[in-house]
Design an enzyme around this catalytic site. Structure first.
Site, PDB file in Angstrom:
ATOM      1  N   GLU A 273       8.796   5.670   3.513  1.00  0.00           N
ATOM      2  CA  GLU A 273       9.337   4.352   3.187  1.00  0.00           C
ATOM      3  C   GLU A 273       9.144   4.118   1.694  1.00  0.00           C
ATOM      4  O   GLU A 273      10.045   3.725   0.988  1.00  0.00           O
ATOM      5  CB  GLU A 273       8.550   3.336   4.009  1.00  0.00           C
ATOM      6  CG  GLU A 273       8.946   1.916   3.828  1.00  0.00           C
ATOM      7  CD  GLU A 273       8.137   1.041   4.774  1.00  0.00           C
ATOM      8  OE1 GLU A 273       8.142   1.317   5.988  1.00  0.00           O
ATOM      9  OE2 GLU A 273       7.498   0.099   4.299  1.00  0.00           O
TER      10      GLU A 273
ATOM     11  N   GLY B 252       6.903  -0.172   8.151  1.00  0.00           N
ATOM     12  CA  GLY B 252       7.453   0.984   8.872  1.00  0.00           C
ATOM     13  C   GLY B 252       6.441   1.668   9.766  1.00  0.00           C
ATOM     14  O   GLY B 252       6.663   2.811  10.178  1.00  0.00           O
TER      15      GLY B 252
ATOM     16  N   GLY C 251       1.828   5.300   3.851  1.00  0.00           N
ATOM     17  CA  GLY C 251       2.000   3.850   3.766  1.00  0.00           C
ATOM     18  C   GLY C 251       1.391   3.268   2.506  1.00  0.00           C
ATOM     19  O   GLY C 251       1.145   3.967   1.520  1.00  0.00           O
ATOM     20  N   ILE C 252       1.110   1.963   2.600  1.00  0.00           N
ATOM     21  CA  ILE C 252       0.639   1.191   1.453  1.00  0.00           C
ATOM     22  C   ILE C 252      -0.881   1.081   1.493  1.00  0.00           C
ATOM     23  O   ILE C 252      -1.452   1.006   2.574  1.00  0.00           O
ATOM     24  CB  ILE C 252       1.273  -0.217   1.520  1.00  0.00           C
ATOM     25  CG1 ILE C 252       2.778  -0.091   1.346  1.00  0.00           C
ATOM     26  CG2 ILE C 252       0.668  -1.179   0.526  1.00  0.00           C
ATOM     27  CD1 ILE C 252       3.539  -1.380   1.510  1.00  0.00           C
ATOM     28  N   GLY C 253      -1.511   1.049   0.333  1.00  0.00           N
ATOM     29  CA  GLY C 253      -2.946   0.767   0.292  1.00  0.00           C
ATOM     30  C   GLY C 253      -3.734   1.929  -0.294  1.00  0.00           C
ATOM     31  O   GLY C 253      -3.194   2.973  -0.667  1.00  0.00           O
ATOM     32  N   ALA C 254      -5.054   1.709  -0.354  1.00  0.00           N
ATOM     33  CA  ALA C 254      -5.936   2.670  -1.006  1.00  0.00           C
ATOM     34  C   ALA C 254      -6.008   3.984  -0.236  1.00  0.00           C
ATOM     35  O   ALA C 254      -6.164   5.056  -0.829  1.00  0.00           O
ATOM     36  CB  ALA C 254      -7.328   2.054  -1.113  1.00  0.00           C
ATOM     37  N   ILE C 255      -5.893   3.923   1.080  1.00  0.00           N
ATOM     38  CA  ILE C 255      -6.128   5.128   1.882  1.00  0.00           C
ATOM     39  C   ILE C 255      -5.022   6.175   1.683  1.00  0.00           C
ATOM     40  O   ILE C 255      -5.318   7.342   1.422  1.00  0.00           O
ATOM     41  CB  ILE C 255      -6.307   4.735   3.354  1.00  0.00           C
ATOM     42  CG1 ILE C 255      -7.507   3.841   3.357  1.00  0.00           C
ATOM     43  CG2 ILE C 255      -6.382   5.958   4.267  1.00  0.00           C
ATOM     44  CD1 ILE C 255      -8.491   3.833   4.320  1.00  0.00           C
TER      45      ILE C 255
END
Ligand code: COA
Length: 434
Positions: free
Chosen positions: A237, A335, A214-218
């Protein structure tokens, strides 16, 4: 008619094209790094001419002038996924949020999401008159099919991508030739906490897995920790810089994927200019509409499907809030559930939600007795599988409420464990043991 003649006839100035937008219309805008720029600029310049025009969008990277306060009152924003620059306009009095799974959005366009005018970006046409949608496929084809008027900015700096991303000049009403840099998303180097989370998540990824990140730093931190894994695949996605790095290193080759063997599959690309250049003309990368990439039934067919996403907070039952902090809408579900459900149905599949144990500089525990009042539950307690923090991994699937609470307390920040233990003992009327 020869497409070249049709092309010449359809080339318009943005000021001409926007005359197709009428009061009360709904305009569907391109997504993420492919948010159009020239037409929104013309719309913003002429905002006084418009009343009650609804703009539907999702993540809008870069400067989207329609979101500027001077356009309030003329353009109303409805969004299914907020980003830093759209949060104020959508949470504003006239704006509104549209809850829906990302994979459902194309099917809703033209029905629940009206689409009078579609404004998107694409590449200039190839020798057969086809333009590639470039870095964002998502819901574009659905909008282009349903709109009364289709306005396309043909940007010379848009990468030419493959998959199901082509539109023909004959499908377009107004062509706006242009050349401008796409907005970029750069991530900071991961912190110690993020690296620890990345290592914990990577320990759940085995060779031959197909990943969604997914989205983000992790998710970026996880990718950094996958350099000793082999034969990984991507069905996701989003396609990001970290994925491109692992492709270049050979860790990702898609050789053990069930569907689209050898190909990286996503619905949009967001990251640096280097990433966009890597994707340009690269036949190893394929973009498809989001109702295909995020369809849980498609996802479930991938052997060893692993989804890795992030959240804002989780309660002691394993209910996950990923998109709002109390009543304030922060992002959207994207998603997350599409992939959690797909991965949980896949053979040897697993889904992971990963987050730092605290927020706001350590002043808030993200593991809480109860979610912040008003927070939307994005992933239900029935869907959650693994929850990961820098302190470890809790497998919640198949666990009772008492066991879930114990496992979550074990991976909470030590400063907040006494508060959580107090709630555990009150709730279950029994002593908590390590
Ligand atoms: N209470 C109060 N504030 C909180 C909080 C909480 N429980 N959790 C986070 N915050 C604050 C953070 O401190 C941070 O504030 P800051 O910007 O002032 O530092 C801000 O909210 C954002 O949190 P952060 O964890 O840094 O967000 P992120 O950029 O890593 O994104 C999600 C995390 C969950 C918002 C993002 O992954 C998301 O939208 N997920 C849902 C959609 C999804 O999973 N899609 C997957 C398919 S692509």
């Amino acid at each position: 008619m020869n497409w070249k003649e049709e092309y010449k006839r359809k080339v318009s100035k943005p000021e001409e094209a926007i005359k197709d937008i009428h009061d009360g219309d709904c305009v569907v805008l391109g997504h993420a790094a492919a948010v159009p720029k020239v037409v929104p600029h013309a719309m913003a310049e002429h905002c006084e001419d418009y009343n009650d025009v609804l703009i539907f969008h999702m993540t809008t990277l870069g400067d989207n002038e329609l979101l500027h306060p001077r356009c309030y009152g003329h353009f109303r924003h409805v969004s299914n996924f907020l980003s830093g620059n759209s949060r104020d306009a959508v949470n504003h009095l006239e704006g509104d949020f549209f809850p829906a799974y990302f994979h459902d959005v194309p099917g809703m366009i033209g029905d629940e999401i009206p689409c009078d005018v579609a404004v998107f970006q694409a590449t200039p046409p190839n020798e057969e008159g086809y333009c590639s949608l470039g870095v964002s496929c998502d819901y574009a084809l659905a909008a282009i099919r349903r709109a009364r008027s289709v306005i396309i900015e043909t940007n010379e700096l848009m990468p030419f991508t493959y998959g199901n991303v082509m539109i023909h000049v004959s499908q377009i009403d107004h062509i706006i030739p242009c050349a401008y840099q796409l907005p970029e998303l750069h991530s900071d180097a991961p912190s110690e906490v993020e690296m620890a989370i990345g290592r914990n998540c990577a320990s759940l990824v085995v060779d031959g897995s197909t990943l969604q990140l997914g989205i983000g730093a992790i998710p970026n931190a996880v990718l950094n920790e996958l350099t000793d894994k082999n034969d990984l695949g991507i069905h996701s996605e989003m396609f990001s810089d970290g994925v491109a790095e692992l492709m270049k290193r050979g860790n990702i080759n898609g050789s053990r994927k069930t569907l689209h063997k050898g190909k990286v599959v996503a619905t949009f690309i967001m990251g640096s200019r280097e990433l966009y250049d890597f994707a340009d003309g690269n036949e190893d990368i394929e973009l498809y509409p989001v109702d295909y990439t995020n369809d849980p039934i498609i996802i479930a067919q991938q052997y060893r499907m692993v989804s890795i996403n992030s959240c804002l907070e989780v309660d002691l039952m394993g209910q996950v809030a990923s998109e709002s902090i109390g009543m304030r809408q922060y992002s959207g579900i994207g998603g997350q559930i599409d992939f959690i459900r797909g991965a949980s149905m896949a053979r040897e599949g697993r889904s992971i939600i990963a987050m730092p144990s605290t927020a706001a500089g350590g002043t808030i525990s993200r593991i809480k007795p109860f979610l912040t009042p008003g927070s939307a539950v994005s992933t239900t307690r029935n869907d959650i599988n693994y929850l990961v923090t820098e302190y470890g991994i809790a497998r919640l699937k198949g666990r009772t409420l008492k066991h879930r609470a114990e496992d979550l307390i074990r991976i909470a920040h030590p400063d907040y464990r006494p508060m959580l233990i107090e709630e555990y003992e009150r709730r279950f009327q029994c002593k908590y043991t390590e």
